[in-house]
Design a protein around this motif. Structure first.
Motif, mmCIF file in Angstrom:
data_model
loop_
_atom_site.group_PDB
_atom_site.id
_atom_site.type_symbol
_atom_site.label_atom_id
_atom_site.label_comp_id
_atom_site.label_asym_id
_atom_site.label_seq_id
_atom_site.Cartn_x
_atom_site.Cartn_y
_atom_site.Cartn_z
ATOM 1 N N SER A 63 -38.960 2.343 23.769
ATOM 2 C CA SER A 63 -37.579 2.493 23.721
ATOM 3 C C SER A 63 -37.032 1.039 23.530
ATOM 4 N N TYR A 94 -28.148 -1.358 25.636
ATOM 5 C CA TYR A 94 -28.843 -0.074 25.997
ATOM 6 C C TYR A 94 -30.302 -0.102 25.562
ATOM 7 N N ARG A 151 -33.067 2.675 23.502
ATOM 8 C CA ARG A 151 -33.063 3.821 22.847
ATOM 9 C C ARG A 151 -34.279 4.501 22.671
ATOM 10 N N GLY A 167 -29.776 6.126 28.828
ATOM 11 C CA GLY A 167 -30.586 5.507 28.050
ATOM 12 C C GLY A 167 -31.826 5.493 28.669
ATOM 13 N N THR A 221 -28.475 0.784 31.445
ATOM 14 C CA THR A 221 -27.198 0.640 30.389
ATOM 15 C C THR A 221 -26.051 0.052 30.869
ATOM 16 N N TYR A 268 -25.267 4.602 20.830
ATOM 17 C CA TYR A 268 -23.877 4.412 21.113
ATOM 18 C C TYR A 268 -23.023 3.989 19.907
ATOM 19 N N LEU A 291 -21.676 8.445 23.164
ATOM 20 C CA LEU A 291 -23.260 8.340 23.332
ATOM 21 C C LEU A 291 -23.587 9.620 22.392
ATOM 22 N N TRP A 348 -27.082 11.708 20.791
ATOM 23 C CA TRP A 348 -28.437 11.830 21.114
ATOM 24 C C TRP A 348 -28.604 13.618 20.721
#
Length: 268
Positions: A27, A45, A47, A69, A74, A145, A159, A161
């Protein structure tokens, strides 16, 4: 062999001698920024990806504090005071945590901004907690973000996702931030010239902020060089403060000091 023993960590002192290698994270780190007026807002942050997993309520459990995150905290950083969902927040760096639910989420800002995720999260370190309402969004494989709908005094930090977006409104008192910045700037070399004092006073007059101090700034400009520009700036300030007669007198005096270029500009 010695080489095999070294990699197995069995050679005395091998662990102490071997520096850690820097390798890519699964990430990876990201950062996004937005300027609102003079205020810089930054979110840093890591990912995570979906990778075929069920995210909400599974990979990210409901009703538990989540790091918003992956890996380290984050972090939200703001360079001047703001309001987050209407709640005041001082300038600084804050760890971001969230409590996802099937309904409204809780967004937490902590004064601890250097921890690893939410594993050492302590509610005693909370600076503020606000509610945010998720909404459906376009599919997003990796958490992101974004700063949405920015204007001169507000922006939504969102945010995103999976198929969810969680917007959080951030408001900035830009007029006051600029006035404070002008006050600080006028402590530098600019204070020795008439133009910066006049420019600062004019900005305040045009934006209806800090009018008393701006009048003093106009006087400082006039004291350095009495001219068409700064007399008209002070006239505008006097008028906004209710002194129409004083403003009219200064405008009349300013006309007598105007250069040809200033009169042409004034005419246009």
């Amino acid at each position: 062999t010695a080489l095999a023993l070294l990699f197995a960590g069995l050679v005395p002192g091998a662990a102490a001698q071997a520096p850690p290698l820097v390798l890519p994270k699964v990430s990876q780190r990201a950062s996004v920024s937005q300027t609102v007026g003079l205020t810089q807002i930054t979110i840093t942050y890591d990912r995570p990806g979906i990778n075929g997993r069920e995210v909400w309520g599974k990979l990210v459990p409901y009703d538990s504090v989540w790091r918003a995150g992956a890996n380290e905290n984050t972090v939200l950083a703001v360079t001047s005071p703001v309001k987050v969902q209407g709640q005041p927040l001082a300038a600084g760096r804050y760890g971001v945590h969230m409590i996802p639910t099937a309904g409204d989420w809780t967004v937490i800002l902590s004064r601890e901004a250097s921890a690893w995720g939410s594993f050492s999260y302590d509610p005693k370190e909370d600076v503020l907690r606000v509610k945010a309402t998720p909404k459906p969004s376009e599919p997003q494989e990796r958490l992101a973000y974004t700063f949405d709908d920015p204007d001169s005094s507000s922006v939504f930090a969102t945010l995103r996702w999976e198929k969810l977006a969680v917007p959080v409104r951030i408001d900035v008192d830009t007029r006051q931030v600029v006035a404070d910045s002008l006050r600080e700037q006028l402590r530098g070399l600019g204070r020795f010239s008439w133009q910066p004092w006049a420019q600062a006073a004019a900005w305040c007059a045009n934006n209806d902020v800090n009018l008393d101090e701006a009048t003093t700034w106009a006087d400082n400009s006039i004291g350095l060089n009495r001219n068409f520009t700064n007399l008209r700036v002070k006239a505008m300030l006097l008028e906004k403060r209710g002194d129409a007669a004083g403003a009219a007198a200064l405008r009349q005096e300013a006309l007598g000091l105007a250069t040809e270029a200033e009169m042409n500009l004034y005419g246009y």
